[in-house]
Scaffold this active site. Structure first.
Site, short mmCIF file in Angstrom:
data_model
loop_
_atom_site.label_atom_id
_atom_site.label_comp_id
_atom_site.label_asym_id
_atom_site.label_seq_id
_atom_site.Cartn_x
_atom_site.Cartn_y
_atom_site.Cartn_z
N HIS A 61 17.93 -40.69 2.33
CA HIS A 61 18.69 -40.50 1.08
C HIS A 61 17.80 -40.03 -0.06
CE1 HIS A 61 21.16 -44.04 2.86
NE2 HIS A 61 21.66 -42.90 3.28
N LYS A 71 10.90 -44.33 -6.42
CA LYS A 71 11.21 -45.66 -5.90
C LYS A 71 9.93 -46.41 -5.57
CE LYS A 71 15.49 -44.10 -3.71
NZ LYS A 71 16.17 -43.84 -2.42
N TYR A 131 14.04 -52.49 -3.73
CA TYR A 131 13.35 -51.33 -4.28
C TYR A 131 13.76 -51.08 -5.71
CZ TYR A 131 17.46 -48.77 -2.46
OH TYR A 131 18.72 -48.35 -2.16
N ASP A 169 25.89 -41.66 7.09
CA ASP A 169 24.55 -41.17 7.42
C ASP A 169 24.53 -40.32 8.69
OD1 ASP A 169 23.60 -42.40 5.16
OD2 ASP A 169 22.50 -43.98 6.21
#
Length: 186
Positions: A61, A71, A131, A169
């Protein structure tokens, strides 16, 4: 605290200094000053946490500009294989992948600057991943790359007959066809 180069510019492994004693352990998971001294000056605005079971693959992603996210990823419970793909056009490592085991035990973290696709597989019975992001989630800017793209050759370290992948996904495009506005800024 130490920061380890991965060979991909903008992608660093962070190993905190852990203090253990009879009570347990203590470490600084994030320190703005120390991260800044390492060149990471992102202002984190959102924390995300997920819980997954063995075999789950999440990703790959990313969000596009103006919501592209850096991130900082770590594991609170269990073990994952964390994967990053450099999707910045003009980067010396464009199309290259990097993977590392992150776990509650090793306490390593992975910093990804904007311009990397990100995903992970769960190697333990369960895993909780936390995250930090420097931009808020924006559904309209969300994109990805299919986890099993044959050109990327990612070994997720789990048997594919045990893989658990969301419907969303499974239908992401391959790397060659992904939405990609990112340019490397050396």
């Amino acid at each position: 605290m130490s920061f380890i180069e991965t060979g991909l510019p903008g992608l660093l492994v962070f190993e905190p200094t852990v203090f253990n004693d009879s009570r347990g352990f203590f470490f600084e998971a994030y320190n703005e000053k120390m991260f800044g001294e390492a060149g990471i000056e992102n202002e984190f605005v959102q924390d995300n946490q997920s819980r997954s079971t063995y075999g789950v693959i999440r990703g790959l992603h990313y969000q596009v500009t103006p919501f592209a996210q850096a991130k900082l990823v770590r594991v609170l419970i269990g073990t994952i294989l964390d994967v990053a793909v450099d999707i910045r056009k003009g980067s010396p490592t464009f199309g290259k992948t990097f993977s590392i085991e992150l776990s509650a035990e090793n306490k390593k973290q992975l910093f990804l600057s904007a311009g990397f696709a990100h995903g992970f597989s769960v190697l333990s019975e369960t895993a909780e991943v936390l995250y930090k992001c420097d931009r808020f989630y924006n559904k309209a800017s969300e994109h990805g790359i299919v986890y099993n793209d044959p050109a990327l050759k990612i070994d997720w370290k789990i048997p594919m007959d045990k893989a658990v992948v969301s419907d969303k996904d499974q239908v992401l495009p391959v790397f060659a066809n992904c939405v990609n506005p990112f340019e490397f800024k050396g």
